[in-house]
Design a protein around this motif. Structure first.
Motif, PDB file in Angstrom:
ATOM      1  N   ILE A  62       0.662  -1.224   0.007  1.00 24.26           N
ATOM      2  CA  ILE A  62       0.092   0.176   0.053  1.00 24.26           C
ATOM      3  C   ILE A  62       0.664   1.148   0.000  1.00 24.26           C
ATOM      4  O   ILE A  62       0.169   2.216   0.050  1.00 24.26           O
ATOM      5  CB  ILE A  62      -1.091  -0.077   1.110  1.00 24.26           C
ATOM      6  CG1 ILE A  62      -0.324  -0.004   2.566  1.00 24.26           C
ATOM      7  CG2 ILE A  62      -2.020  -1.026   0.949  1.00 24.26           C
ATOM      8  CD1 ILE A  62      -1.146   0.208   3.787  1.00 24.26           C
ATOM      9  N   VAL A  66      -0.276   5.309  -0.931  1.00 25.34           N
ATOM     10  CA  VAL A  66      -0.162   6.131   0.204  1.00 25.34           C
ATOM     11  C   VAL A  66       0.994   7.378  -0.312  1.00 25.34           C
ATOM     12  O   VAL A  66       0.571   8.536  -0.066  1.00 25.34           O
ATOM     13  CB  VAL A  66       0.409   5.592   1.328  1.00 25.34           C
ATOM     14  CG1 VAL A  66       1.116   6.475   2.426  1.00 25.34           C
ATOM     15  CG2 VAL A  66      -0.548   4.546   1.850  1.00 25.34           C
ATOM     16  N   ASN A  70       0.015  11.246  -0.397  1.00 29.18           N
ATOM     17  CA  ASN A  70       0.893  12.198   0.167  1.00 29.18           C
ATOM     18  C   ASN A  70       1.575  13.364  -0.768  1.00 29.18           C
ATOM     19  O   ASN A  70       1.384  14.457  -0.176  1.00 29.18           O
ATOM     20  CB  ASN A  70       2.081  11.498   0.918  1.00 29.18           C
ATOM     21  CG  ASN A  70       1.730  10.699   2.155  1.00 29.18           C
ATOM     22  OD1 ASN A  70       0.772  10.887   2.778  1.00 29.18           O
ATOM     23  ND2 ASN A  70       2.395   9.593   2.602  1.00 29.18           N
ATOM     24  N   ILE A  73      -1.561  15.873  -1.268  1.00 33.00           N
ATOM     25  CA  ILE A  73      -1.545  16.679  -0.099  1.00 33.00           C
ATOM     26  C   ILE A  73      -0.293  17.668  -0.177  1.00 33.00           C
ATOM     27  O   ILE A  73      -0.690  18.793  -0.070  1.00 33.00           O
ATOM     28  CB  ILE A  73      -1.742  15.774   1.106  1.00 33.00           C
ATOM     29  CG1 ILE A  73      -2.850  14.850   1.195  1.00 33.00           C
ATOM     30  CG2 ILE A  73      -1.456  16.875   2.156  1.00 33.00           C
ATOM     31  CD1 ILE A  73      -2.708  13.641   2.262  1.00 33.00           C
ATOM     32  N   LYS A  77      -0.459  21.683  -0.652  1.00 30.01           N
ATOM     33  CA  LYS A  77       0.095  22.808   0.375  1.00 30.01           C
ATOM     34  C   LYS A  77       1.024  23.628  -0.145  1.00 30.01           C
ATOM     35  O   LYS A  77       1.043  24.848  -0.029  1.00 30.01           O
ATOM     36  CB  LYS A  77       0.870  21.892   1.486  1.00 30.01           C
ATOM     37  CG  LYS A  77      -0.066  21.805   2.523  1.00 30.01           C
ATOM     38  CD  LYS A  77       0.685  21.173   3.889  1.00 30.01           C
ATOM     39  CE  LYS A  77       0.392  20.076   4.372  1.00 30.01           C
ATOM     40  NZ  LYS A  77       1.290  19.149   5.278  1.00 30.01           N
ATOM     41  N   ILE A 132      11.049   4.660   3.812  1.00 30.11           N
ATOM     42  CA  ILE A 132       9.899   4.661   5.356  1.00 30.11           C
ATOM     43  C   ILE A 132       8.711   4.169   4.574  1.00 30.11           C
ATOM     44  O   ILE A 132       7.938   4.369   3.935  1.00 30.11           O
ATOM     45  CB  ILE A 132       9.774   5.923   5.937  1.00 30.11           C
ATOM     46  CG1 ILE A 132      11.026   6.393   6.667  1.00 30.11           C
ATOM     47  CG2 ILE A 132       8.617   5.918   6.994  1.00 30.11           C
ATOM     48  CD1 ILE A 132      10.952   7.496   7.650  1.00 30.11           C
ATOM     49  N   VAL A 133       8.421   2.804   5.041  1.00 32.97           N
ATOM     50  CA  VAL A 133       7.071   2.051   4.595  1.00 32.97           C
ATOM     51  C   VAL A 133       6.057   2.281   5.803  1.00 32.97           C
ATOM     52  O   VAL A 133       4.846   2.068   5.363  1.00 32.97           O
ATOM     53  CB  VAL A 133       7.294   0.480   4.420  1.00 32.97           C
ATOM     54  CG1 VAL A 133       8.285   0.547   3.189  1.00 32.97           C
ATOM     55  CG2 VAL A 133       7.993  -0.105   5.651  1.00 32.97           C
ATOM     56  N   GLY A 134       6.185   2.588   6.997  1.00 37.73           N
ATOM     57  CA  GLY A 134       5.108   2.734   7.825  1.00 37.73           C
ATOM     58  C   GLY A 134       5.801   3.713   9.044  1.00 37.73           C
ATOM     59  O   GLY A 134       6.706   3.903   9.354  1.00 37.73           O
ATOM     60  N   ASP A 135       4.549   4.117   9.302  1.00 39.51           N
ATOM     61  CA  ASP A 135       4.720   5.098  10.692  1.00 39.51           C
ATOM     62  C   ASP A 135       4.402   4.485  11.923  1.00 39.51           C
ATOM     63  O   ASP A 135       3.485   3.728  11.890  1.00 39.51           O
ATOM     64  CB  ASP A 135       3.938   6.411  10.426  1.00 39.51           C
ATOM     65  CG  ASP A 135       4.434   7.404   9.808  1.00 39.51           C
ATOM     66  OD1 ASP A 135       5.617   7.316   9.298  1.00 39.51           O
ATOM     67  OD2 ASP A 135       3.694   8.742   9.675  1.00 39.51           O
ATOM     68  N   SER A 263       7.848  15.208   9.675  1.00 42.95           N
ATOM     69  CA  SER A 263       6.436  15.050   9.080  1.00 42.95           C
ATOM     70  C   SER A 263       6.691  14.890   7.522  1.00 42.95           C
ATOM     71  O   SER A 263       5.742  14.369   6.825  1.00 42.95           O
ATOM     72  CB  SER A 263       5.534  16.328   9.392  1.00 42.95           C
ATOM     73  OG  SER A 263       6.334  17.326   8.706  1.00 42.95           O
ATOM     74  N   ARG A 264       7.856  14.770   6.970  1.00 42.66           N
ATOM     75  CA  ARG A 264       7.867  14.682   5.521  1.00 42.66           C
ATOM     76  C   ARG A 264       9.241  13.516   5.117  1.00 42.66           C
ATOM     77  O   ARG A 264       9.698  13.923   4.298  1.00 42.66           O
ATOM     78  CB  ARG A 264       7.961  15.870   4.617  1.00 42.66           C
ATOM     79  CG  ARG A 264       9.183  16.994   5.269  1.00 42.66           C
ATOM     80  CD  ARG A 264       9.109  18.011   4.393  1.00 42.66           C
ATOM     81  NE  ARG A 264       7.760  18.824   4.004  1.00 42.66           N
ATOM     82  CZ  ARG A 264       7.803  19.796   3.188  1.00 42.66           C
ATOM     83  NH1 ARG A 264       8.600  19.835   2.455  1.00 42.66           N
ATOM     84  NH2 ARG A 264       6.339  20.292   3.222  1.00 42.66           N
ATOM     85  N   LEU A 265       9.265  12.755   6.063  1.00 40.83           N
ATOM     86  CA  LEU A 265      10.455  11.723   5.731  1.00 40.83           C
ATOM     87  C   LEU A 265       9.898  10.758   4.850  1.00 40.83           C
ATOM     88  O   LEU A 265       8.537  10.278   4.909  1.00 40.83           O
ATOM     89  CB  LEU A 265      10.589  10.936   7.202  1.00 40.83           C
ATOM     90  CG  LEU A 265      11.398  11.699   8.042  1.00 40.83           C
ATOM     91  CD1 LEU A 265      11.733  10.671   9.454  1.00 40.83           C
ATOM     92  CD2 LEU A 265      12.928  12.153   7.634  1.00 40.83           C
ATOM     93  N   GLU A 266      10.630  10.447   3.882  1.00 42.55           N
ATOM     94  CA  GLU A 266      10.484   9.558   2.917  1.00 42.55           C
ATOM     95  C   GLU A 266      11.541   8.294   2.812  1.00 42.55           C
ATOM     96  O   GLU A 266      11.450   7.358   2.743  1.00 42.55           O
ATOM     97  CB  GLU A 266      10.210   9.952   1.569  1.00 42.55           C
ATOM     98  CG  GLU A 266       8.926   9.850   0.998  1.00 42.55           C
ATOM     99  CD  GLU A 266       8.776  10.328  -0.236  1.00 42.55           C
ATOM    100  OE1 GLU A 266       8.404   9.815  -1.407  1.00 42.55           O
ATOM    101  OE2 GLU A 266       8.497  11.670  -0.290  1.00 42.55           O
TER     102      GLU A 266
END
Lengths: 297, 190
Positions: A62, A66, A70, A73, A77, A132-135, A263-266
């Motif tokens: 997923i 996602v 992101n 969004i 912004k 980063i696959v998940g928070d 908040s915007r780590l990938e």
């Protein structure tokens, strides 16, 4: 016929009893699980790793939608502040170019001096780039899941850096997944140096966006804007990774804003540092320099 | 008597597995790195919302042991070191019990009542998790993020609940009256 009826009656009674005490049993079971978790932390860590490895492929699947969401969004912004952003980036670019020149000069100088002093370099740090696959950000935890694990050499305790600075450390490792604990997490304690005064301190998270600087020998020496870097004490962290800057000094304590934008780590990089030792200048300059280029792509 | 046949069996299985699957999906979704402001904060509470909503509709398809397992999975995935494992499981089980015990006030009533019920139960859930986490780790944890999470979840409940309720609304229409089983433990309590 009669036997069957009897059986059904008994079965019904048993069912009623189980139903009546079902809630109690479940509550007791939940408490037992909690107590086991408290008593046997190794077992729980193992279970966490298994759960992570189970969830990791699903999250990979997923990740694309996602990421699209992101991006949409973020686009929305950023569209509003395109002009300001552009101006800011141009200004930052010129500033960074100046720094690059300075860094090159210092690197040369450093090399020369090391040659003169017969300085033995510590183990070279290598990097594992991870997505980063998940928070795992909730009201109680600040962390993330990475798509790399033991198979590529990730181990608990390694530093995780972004282009801006230190993000956190590896807390748990599965075969193909790992959990990062951000420096802002309430469980995070980091030995640091104040860059200007070379004073040692501990940087502690409390789940808020600002970090707390504790165990300072003297608060008086700290000023707003002081940069905080890792000290490399007591672990596999390289020396001199930038962590944050002091934004508030008061009676209550010193507050530090982390450089990494959680908040915007990938993508992040796991610093594989081998054994403990001294990295010297490379530890601080390497994570910073190549990363912005990667991110811009 | 149940209507036999492969399709009917498949249908039954699918329907029986649906609430659990949706719950599992939301449990895994809590880890999704969604960067929407406010919304991403609520992800950890959405499984509780699903438990509430399906406990209203079909508690028999969301048995307690399943909730226990899901809660433990959620805690394992979500928690960092030291976080209590099993507190969500406890919360889920209590939510289901509370909903089943109060079906009279929550099923077949105007949506506003359901919402109020959700607000009350969810507050209990958030307070429970916060209290246990604080006790377990023995540190003063700022309750404000948890409260923010709670508020946003309560606000988005009306958006999500009809969607989940729709899954259920089709169920009596799809199933022929005869093929429905008689044993529905969840129903007997009301």
């Amino acid at each position: 016929m009669a036997i069957r009826d009897d059986f059904e009656v008994v079965a019904g009674q048993v069912r009623t009893v189980v139903q009546r005490f079902a809630l109690g049993l479940l509550v007791v079971a939940a408490f037992v699980i909690m107590l086991i978790g408290k008593a046997d932390t190794v077992l729980v860590e193992h279970a966490r790793v298994v759960a992570l490895d189970f969830a990791s492929p699903v999250l990979e699947a997923i990740a694309r939608p996602v990421a699209y969401a992101n991006r949409a969004i973020a686009d929305l912004k950023e569209f509003a502040s395109l002009r300001e952003e552009n101006a800011r980036l141009r200004e930052e670019n010129s500033r960074l170019l100046a720094w690059q020149t300075a860094a090159r000069r210092l690197e040369n100088e450093n090399e020369g001096l090391r040659g003169l002093a017969n300085f033995r370099e510590g183990p070279e740090a290598s990097f594992i780039t991870a997505r980063i696959v998940g928070d795992s950000v909730s009201a109680y935890v600040r962390g993330a899941l990475l798509n790399v694990g033991r198979q590529v050499g990730v181990a608990p305790g390694q530093a995780v850096v972004t282009g801006e600075g230190l993000a956190g450390r590896i807390a748990e490792v599965g075969d193909n997944s790992a959990r990062v604990l951000f420096v802002t997490d309430v469980n995070s304690r980091l030995p640091v140096l104040i860059e200007r005064t070379r004073e040692r301190a501990i940087l502690a998270g409390d789940n808020s966006p600002r970090l707390r600087l504790t165990l300072l020998q003297s608060v008086a020496g700290v000023q707003r804007g002081d940069r905080i870097v890792t000290s490399g004490h007591g672990g596999s962290f390289p020396v001199g990774i930038p962590v944050g800057e002091v934004v508030e000094t008061s009676e209550g304590g010193v507050r530090v804003r982390p450089f990494a934008d959680f908040s915007r780590l990938e993508f992040v990089r796991v610093v594989d540092y081998g054994v403990t030792g001294l990295v010297g200048g490379t530890g601080s300059s390497q994570p910073v320099a190549p990363m912005p280029g990667q991110k811009a792509r | 008597m149940r209507a036999d046949g492969a399709l009917a069996a498949l249908d039954r299985w699918g329907r029986a597995a649906l609430p659990g699957s949706v719950l599992l999906f939301f449990v895994l979704l809590t880890l999704a790195p969604l960067r929407a402001p406010y919304l991403s904060d609520t992800l950890p509470l959405l499984p509780a919302l699903v438990v509430f909503q399906f406990s209203l509709a079909t508690p028999e398809r969301l048995p307690g042991p399943l909730l226990l397992a899901m809660g433990v999975l959620l805690d394992l995935l979500l928690g960092g070191p030291g976080a209590p494992v099993g507190v969500s499981a406890l919360g889920f089980v209590l939510i289901r019990a509370a909903v089943v015990a109060n079906r009279r006030y929550l099923v077949g009533v105007p949506f506003l009542f359901q919402w109020v019920g959700f607000c009350i139960l969810m507050f209990g859930f958030v307070a429970l998790v916060w209290a246990f986490t604080t006790l377990w780790t023995w540190t003063a944890i700022d309750p404000v993020p948890a409260l923010m999470q709670y508020i946003v979840t309560v606000v988005i409940y009306p958006l999500l609940a009809p969607l989940l309720a729709r899954v259920r609304a089709r169920d009596p229409l799809n199933v022929p009256e005869l093929s429905r089983g008689t044993a529905r433990p969840g129903e007997t309590t009301s």
